[in-house]
Design a protein around this motif. Structure first.
Motif, PDB file in Angstrom:
ATOM      1  N   PRO A 161       0.707  -1.361  -0.036  1.00 59.46           N
ATOM      2  CA  PRO A 161       0.033  -0.025  -0.114  1.00 59.46           C
ATOM      3  C   PRO A 161       0.840   1.081  -0.004  1.00 59.46           C
ATOM      4  O   PRO A 161       0.373   2.116  -0.724  1.00 59.46           O
ATOM      5  N   TYR A 165       0.691   4.250  -2.906  1.00 60.72           N
ATOM      6  CA  TYR A 165       0.518   5.535  -2.380  1.00 60.72           C
ATOM      7  C   TYR A 165       1.299   6.672  -2.963  1.00 60.72           C
ATOM      8  O   TYR A 165       1.246   7.902  -3.203  1.00 60.72           O
ATOM      9  N   TYR A 188      -3.942   5.149  -6.928  1.00 66.55           N
ATOM     10  CA  TYR A 188      -4.525   5.391  -5.684  1.00 66.55           C
ATOM     11  C   TYR A 188      -5.702   4.358  -5.238  1.00 66.55           C
ATOM     12  O   TYR A 188      -5.980   3.946  -4.091  1.00 66.55           O
ATOM     13  N   TYR A 191      -4.161   1.324  -4.197  1.00 66.94           N
ATOM     14  CA  TYR A 191      -3.895   1.859  -2.769  1.00 66.94           C
ATOM     15  C   TYR A 191      -4.714   1.157  -1.620  1.00 66.94           C
ATOM     16  O   TYR A 191      -4.588   0.725  -0.601  1.00 66.94           O
TER      17      TYR A 191
END
Length: 520
Positions: A161, A165, A188, A191
């Motif tokens: 993650p 990001y 995103y 993420y």
């Protein structure tokens, strides 16, 4: 125990360092502000995870009061210690360093960097409540985590993650006509999804550890009965000592903070009670939601995976589905109304500007404030009924209509036996034992620093004292009691969270009516 200023500040510093998310956010802000290349952001993500991986175990040792002294370890049955050595020998792994927490909450956990420096910790409560075979099953579960290299695997997976990001942060200023912008938008989305993937991966590792324990003992029954005692708190051990609450490790902290103890002598009654608690896990749609956001599977699923039979658990019906939709509507309505009012006025990410524009719009349209206030009051009166009646914890635990939204008003009387998280000095929640059961009392304040002060300076002083608690019984991934008021030795400790919610609703309606009157 009195806490001096230096002690509190030292522990607070440790707590701050534990907030690795803050460190990552700072690193990301620096990369973004200085316009550094993508590789700098990726390096920041890797460094954050490495820092967490290498420093984390030392912080666990510093924050939790774990005794590695041989004197305390004498409390562990020699048969269990011999079992640990044999399992390690058979699986070609070093014997972990054993520790014990002098706490009545039955649980166990492991932590470390690699197999060779792993620590396996049990609580005194685990030794008191579980029989020898159940203790073996629990430590085998923890040894399964060590054997499967879960320390390393979870660190690697948690990096995903952060990388997603950083890719998004590096591309967010790109033009929509640029392919890079759409790559960032996809990053995103990845993420957000990857965070749930990490949680799912963690839940899978728990099943693997359970299966390791089952294979070692040639049966899953000891771990199954241990989980019933730990996660649900039901035990037939009538000689067990006072228990403190909140578990880490074998059961999810979110599930086991409210460790429950109920003594039953009739087997059929036991089975019926177990099925009621297990049924909530699988029957409630809220249970599925909380599992999605948890690092541990629902306890019922773990028990069923360990069982050799095909125990039938009720599935959600139309009634549960409709109740879920109603409660979801009541829960999100105030937030939806607030978003409807505020979002159109977000011209820039400046809080003062947003508040000014929102207030200007509300003066022109007082209905905004009236509807928002009404939505807040709807949530308040639906969730927090005032018809308080004396109840026993056992009586509440067996309520199948428990919910995380609609609280069941009750008055409980018993003895405060510990904090929500044993060994964590700032834990503000308390644990109440009324003789029929033990439950977490969730103490909330509008500002976190008030909870911090209560946890540091008050809870220790009221532990082991008789108390009356007024509030609402709820259930999320575990049963708990939302506290409105705690009365100890004629002294009241009031949770103002609920009072301010009510005042906010009425305040918004009153303001809206005044604005309407001024317009006339």
């Amino acid at each position: 125990m009195k806490l001096n200023y230096n002690y509190v500040m030292r522990k607070a510093l440790i707590a701050f360092v534990m907030m690795f998310g803050i460190l990552f956010a700072i690193a990301t802000a620096i990369v973004w502000y200085m316009g550094l290349p993508l590789k700098a952001g990726l390096m920041a993500a890797v460094i954050t995870v490495l820092f967490q991986y290498f420093i984390g175990p030392y912080l666990v040792t510093a924050i939790y009061k774990i005794d590695f002294d041989s004197y305390m370890l004498k409390a562990i049955n020699p048969e269990v210690i011999e079992f640990i050595s044999k399992v390690c020998s058979d699986n070609s792994m070093p014997v972990p360093k054993l520790g014990i927490i002098d706490d009545g909450n039955p649980n166990a956990f492991c932590y470390g960097h690699f197999k060779r420096d792993a620590n396996l910790v049990v609580t005194k409560g685990l030794l008191d409540v579980l029989d020898v075979e159940e203790q073996k099953a629990v430590v085998a579960h923890e040894l399964g985590h060590i054997k499967n290299n879960d320390f390393i695997l979870m660190a690697v997976v948690s990096l995903i993650p952060l990388i997603m990001y950083q890719i998004y942060a590096w591309t967010h200023n790109s033009s929509k006509q640029n392919l890079v912008y759409w790559i960032g938008l996809g990053a995103y989305g990845a993420y957000i999804v990857s965070q749930y993937v990490v949680l799912s991966f963690s839940r899978i590792r728990e099943f693997f550890a359970d299966n390791f324990s089952k294979n070692i003992l040639k049966t899953g029954e000891p771990l199954k009965s241990a989980l019933i005692k730990i996660a649900y708190g039901f035990t037939k051990n009538e000689k067990c000592k006072k228990l403190k609450a909140s578990a880490i490790g074998i059961a999810d902290a979110a599930q086991s903070e409210s460790y429950l103890l109920v003594n039953y002598n009739n087997k059929n009654e036991d089975d019926a009670s177990y099925k009621k608690l297990m049924s909530w896990d699988t029957k409630s749609l809220w249970g599925k939601w909380y599992e999605l956001n948890s690092a541990h599977p629902l306890t019922a699923k773990r028990i069923l995976a360990l069982s050799d039979d095909n125990a039938a658990i009720s599935k959600p019906g139309i009634k549960q589905f409709l109740n879920f939709l109603l409660e979801l509507f009541v829960k999100i309505l105030p937030w939806a109304m607030a978003a409807y009012i505020v979002i159109p006025h977000i011209t820039e990410f400046n809080l003062v500007t947003i508040l000014k524009l929102t207030w200007a719009a509300s003066k022109n349209q007082p209905a905004y404030l009236l509807t928002l206030g009404a939505a807040i009051l709807l949530y308040y009166y639906y969730s927090y009924s005032r018809s308080f009646e004396n109840k026993s914890i056992e009586e509440l635990l067996l309520r199948e209509d428990a919910s995380p939204i609609k609280g069941i008003p009750a008055v409980l009387e018993g003895r405060i036996i510990g904090k929500g998280i044993p060994g964590l000095f700032w834990s503000e929640d308390i644990v109440l034992n009324d003789g029929t059961g033990i439950i977490l009392v969730d103490y909330k304040q509008p500002f976190k620093f008030l909870e911090f002060i209560f946890g540091c300076l008050v809870v220790n002083n009221i532990t082991d004292m008789n108390a009356k608690v007024i509030g609402w019984y709820k259930r999320s991934s575990r049963p708990y009691f939302a506290c409105r008021k705690i009365i100890v030795d004629n002294k009241k400790y009031i949770s103002f969270n609920y009072i301010l919610t009510k005042l906010l609703g009425y305040g918004l309606i009153l303001t809206g009516l005044i604005l309407y009157a001024l317009m006339l």
